[in-house]
Design a protein around this motif. Sequence first.
Motif, short mmCIF file in Angstrom:
data_model
loop_
_atom_site.label_atom_id
_atom_site.label_comp_id
_atom_site.label_asym_id
_atom_site.label_seq_id
_atom_site.Cartn_x
_atom_site.Cartn_y
_atom_site.Cartn_z
N LEU A 142 1.64 -14.61 -4.23
CA LEU A 142 2.24 -13.34 -3.83
C LEU A 142 1.29 -12.13 -3.83
CD1 LEU A 142 5.89 -13.36 -5.20
CD2 LEU A 142 5.12 -13.26 -2.84
N PRO A 143 0.47 -11.91 -4.88
CA PRO A 143 -0.42 -10.74 -4.83
C PRO A 143 -1.42 -10.78 -3.68
CG PRO A 143 -0.28 -11.59 -7.07
CD PRO A 143 0.40 -12.58 -6.18
N THR A 181 10.42 -23.33 4.80
CA THR A 181 9.03 -23.75 4.68
C THR A 181 8.35 -23.81 6.04
OG1 THR A 181 9.58 -25.04 2.72
CG2 THR A 181 7.51 -25.55 3.81
N LEU A 182 9.01 -24.38 7.02
CA LEU A 182 8.42 -24.45 8.36
C LEU A 182 8.22 -23.06 8.96
CD1 LEU A 182 10.22 -27.55 9.89
CD2 LEU A 182 7.81 -27.34 9.28
N THR A 183 9.19 -22.18 8.74
CA THR A 183 9.08 -20.81 9.26
C THR A 183 7.91 -20.08 8.61
OG1 THR A 183 11.46 -20.75 9.63
CG2 THR A 183 10.31 -18.64 9.58
N VAL A 184 7.79 -20.18 7.29
CA VAL A 184 6.69 -19.51 6.59
C VAL A 184 5.35 -20.10 7.02
CG1 VAL A 184 5.65 -19.10 4.32
CG2 VAL A 184 8.09 -18.80 4.63
N VAL A 215 8.26 -16.17 1.56
CA VAL A 215 7.82 -16.76 0.29
C VAL A 215 8.80 -16.42 -0.83
CG1 VAL A 215 6.02 -16.66 -1.48
CG2 VAL A 215 5.39 -16.95 0.92
N VAL A 216 9.29 -15.19 -0.85
CA VAL A 216 10.28 -14.81 -1.86
C VAL A 216 11.56 -15.62 -1.65
CG1 VAL A 216 11.76 -12.92 -2.65
CG2 VAL A 216 9.32 -12.53 -2.26
#
Length: 130
Positions: free
Chosen positions: A60-61, A106-109, A25-26
């Motif tokens: 993120l949190p 994006t696909l990996t995440v 995500v980062v």
Amino acid sequence: MNRPATPPAAARHTSRIRRSVLAGVVLLIAEVAMGCLEDGFSVAAVTLAALLSAPLWLALPGLQRGTRRTYAWTSLALAFYLVLALMETVANPSTRRWAALGLFVTLTVFVLVIAYLRLSRPRLQEAPTK
């Protein structure tokens, strides 16, 4: 016989996957920002980068805490980034490099988020046998 809600091996895997999702995500936030700011800094480019990455910043949190609900809605929010990357890959040859990287990230995440949701789901406890 009562089994623990998550076996130790699954707990190790979910911890690794959670860290991988956070890193992804980062990386996706950085990729979106770099794609928007490729032509240089301007108020419009910075605003666009902030707006495009806002859902990821909001997630993120909850992702860091391991909140299943956040992982669930993040999987839906990733569809926007997938469509954006596909559109830029096809329609804009000058940003094809950034779009291809965004598509891969994006696909990996997305796959990691789904894996986390599957591994961290609550298990049904067995009913005692008579």
